[in-house]
Design a protein around this motif. Structure first.
Motif, short mmCIF file in Angstrom:
data_model
loop_
_atom_site.label_atom_id
_atom_site.label_comp_id
_atom_site.label_asym_id
_atom_site.label_seq_id
_atom_site.Cartn_x
_atom_site.Cartn_y
_atom_site.Cartn_z
N VAL A 72 0.85 -1.19 0.00
CA VAL A 72 0.00 0.00 0.00
C VAL A 72 0.89 1.25 0.00
N GLU A 73 0.30 2.38 -0.28
CA GLU A 73 1.03 3.65 -0.19
C GLU A 73 1.34 3.92 1.29
N PRO A 74 2.59 4.19 1.64
CA PRO A 74 2.92 4.45 3.04
C PRO A 74 2.14 5.63 3.61
N ARG A 75 1.84 5.56 4.90
CA ARG A 75 1.07 6.63 5.55
C ARG A 75 1.51 6.75 7.00
N TYR A 76 1.25 7.93 7.57
CA TYR A 76 1.62 8.23 8.95
C TYR A 76 0.44 8.93 9.62
N ASP A 77 0.25 8.63 10.90
CA ASP A 77 -0.78 9.35 11.66
C ASP A 77 -0.44 9.27 13.14
N GLN A 78 -0.92 10.23 13.90
CA GLN A 78 -0.81 10.18 15.35
C GLN A 78 -2.01 10.91 15.94
N ILE A 79 -2.45 10.45 17.11
CA ILE A 79 -3.57 11.10 17.79
C ILE A 79 -3.30 11.11 19.29
N THR A 80 -4.04 11.95 19.99
CA THR A 80 -4.05 11.93 21.45
C THR A 80 -5.05 10.88 21.89
N ILE A 81 -4.68 10.07 22.88
CA ILE A 81 -5.58 9.04 23.38
C ILE A 81 -6.11 9.44 24.76
N ASP A 82 -7.23 8.89 25.12
CA ASP A 82 -7.90 9.21 26.37
C ASP A 82 -7.13 8.61 27.54
N ALA A 83 -6.50 9.46 28.32
CA ALA A 83 -5.68 8.98 29.45
C ALA A 83 -6.38 9.17 30.79
N THR A 84 -7.63 9.57 30.77
CA THR A 84 -8.31 9.88 32.03
C THR A 84 -9.39 8.86 32.41
N THR A 85 -10.00 8.22 31.43
CA THR A 85 -11.09 7.28 31.72
C THR A 85 -10.56 6.09 32.52
N ARG A 86 -11.27 5.74 33.57
CA ARG A 86 -10.89 4.61 34.41
C ARG A 86 -11.98 3.54 34.35
N ASN A 87 -11.54 2.31 34.52
CA ASN A 87 -12.44 1.16 34.66
C ASN A 87 -13.28 0.88 33.41
N GLU A 88 -12.70 1.25 32.27
CA GLU A 88 -13.32 0.96 30.97
C GLU A 88 -12.22 0.60 29.99
N PHE A 89 -12.59 -0.11 28.92
CA PHE A 89 -11.67 -0.34 27.82
C PHE A 89 -11.74 0.85 26.88
N VAL A 90 -10.62 1.47 26.60
CA VAL A 90 -10.57 2.66 25.75
C VAL A 90 -9.91 2.27 24.43
N GLN A 91 -10.68 2.24 23.36
CA GLN A 91 -10.15 1.83 22.07
C GLN A 91 -9.19 2.88 21.52
N VAL A 92 -8.00 2.43 21.10
CA VAL A 92 -7.00 3.35 20.57
C VAL A 92 -6.58 2.97 19.15
N LEU A 93 -7.05 1.83 18.65
CA LEU A 93 -6.69 1.38 17.30
C LEU A 93 -7.75 0.42 16.80
N SER A 94 -8.01 0.49 15.49
CA SER A 94 -8.98 -0.42 14.86
C SER A 94 -8.67 -0.50 13.37
N PRO A 95 -9.46 -1.29 12.61
CA PRO A 95 -9.28 -1.32 11.15
C PRO A 95 -10.01 -0.19 10.45
N ALA B 194 -11.09 3.70 9.63
CA ALA B 194 -10.61 5.08 9.66
C ALA B 194 -11.57 6.02 10.37
N ASP B 195 -12.87 5.68 10.40
CA ASP B 195 -13.85 6.56 11.03
C ASP B 195 -14.22 6.12 12.44
N ASP B 196 -13.43 5.20 13.02
CA ASP B 196 -13.69 4.71 14.37
C ASP B 196 -12.72 5.37 15.34
N ALA B 197 -12.89 5.11 16.63
CA ALA B 197 -12.03 5.71 17.65
C ALA B 197 -10.59 5.20 17.50
#
Length: 237
Positions: A128-151, A153-156
């Motif tokens: 595929v064409e190489p690509r780069y991205d970065q985001i800020t992730i939720d570091a405050t939520t407790r006692n939940e699963f916080v999604q930081v990666l998926s397949p 592009a329009d998801d969390a």
């Protein structure tokens, strides 16, 4: 019945280059263990410590999804796509290497080390064409699963070319949650950053890795206050 594997922290490969200390959950560079090549599509999980003012010189990658998660400090990233960025604790970075990319990573803080997870996942699309991205992730939520990666592009979180989902979690002691896998045939590799948890009754301590597959769900209970990363990936790809 679910299949499982436990990789305790003290069984990881280790490399000490002075400016870089790295612990390898799977075979990497000078560390080779035929029983620990990968976990499904998860190929590399390195726990890296980079001395202040030092870093990785320019080097190539291709056809790999490369994820970096800083735990302390920051890294300055430059690549052949023209990207110059600094990624710090509380963020996640992804690079789809695809047809090929060169990059370098450098700790710009002369006084303090940078600590980060370097993760490689085999892609489901090559060249595929190489690509780069970065985001800020939720570091405050407790006692939940916080999604930081998926397949998706329009998801969390960031996205990659693979049917993989990553979740960060910060659990208070005695918190219990069921994790439901997203796709049949996937498994999950749980890496504990701090504290101790139980995964379907198995004790998993700081810097241990625990893989579970041939199931559609599992329960995580925090034995202490704990932080951990769940990496759900296809077991066949």
């Amino acid at each position: 019945m679910a299949q499982t594997v436990l990789h305790t922290a003290n069984t990881r490969g280790a490399a000490d280059h002075g400016w870089l200390k790295s612990f390898h959950s799977f075979s990497f560079a000078g560390y080779y263990n035929p029983d620990r090549i990968n976990f499904g599509a998860l190929r590399v999980l390195n726990d890296d410590f980079v001395t202040g003012g030092r870093g990785f010189g320019e080097h190539p990658h291709d056809n790999m999804e490369i994820i970096s998660i800083p735990l302390e400090g920051a890294l300055q990233h430059k690549d052949s796509l023209g990207t110059t960025a600094t990624i710090k604790s509380g963020e996640i970075q992804v690079m789809s290497a695809g047809t090929g990319v060169y990059h370098s990573e450098y700790n710009p803080d002369e006084a303090n080390p940078a600590k980060f997870l370097q993760i490689w996942v085999f892609p489901n699309k090559r060249n595929v064409e190489p690509r780069y991205d970065q985001i800020t992730i939720d570091a405050t939520t407790r006692n939940e699963f916080v999604q930081v990666l998926s397949p998706n592009a329009d998801d969390a979180g960031v996205w990659i070319y693979q049917d993989a989902w990553f979740n960060m979690a910060r659990f208070d002691a005695e918190t219990a949650k069921t994790y439901n896998l997203h796709k049949e045939g996937n498994g999950a590799y749980i890496f504990v950053l701090k504290g101790s948890i139980k995964v379907d009754g198995q004790d998993v301590d700081t810097r241990d890795g625990f893989g579970i597959w041939e199931t559609d769900k599992f329960e995580i209970t925090a034995s202490t206050d704990a932080e951990f990363l769940i990496m759900e990936v296809p077991m066949k790809f």
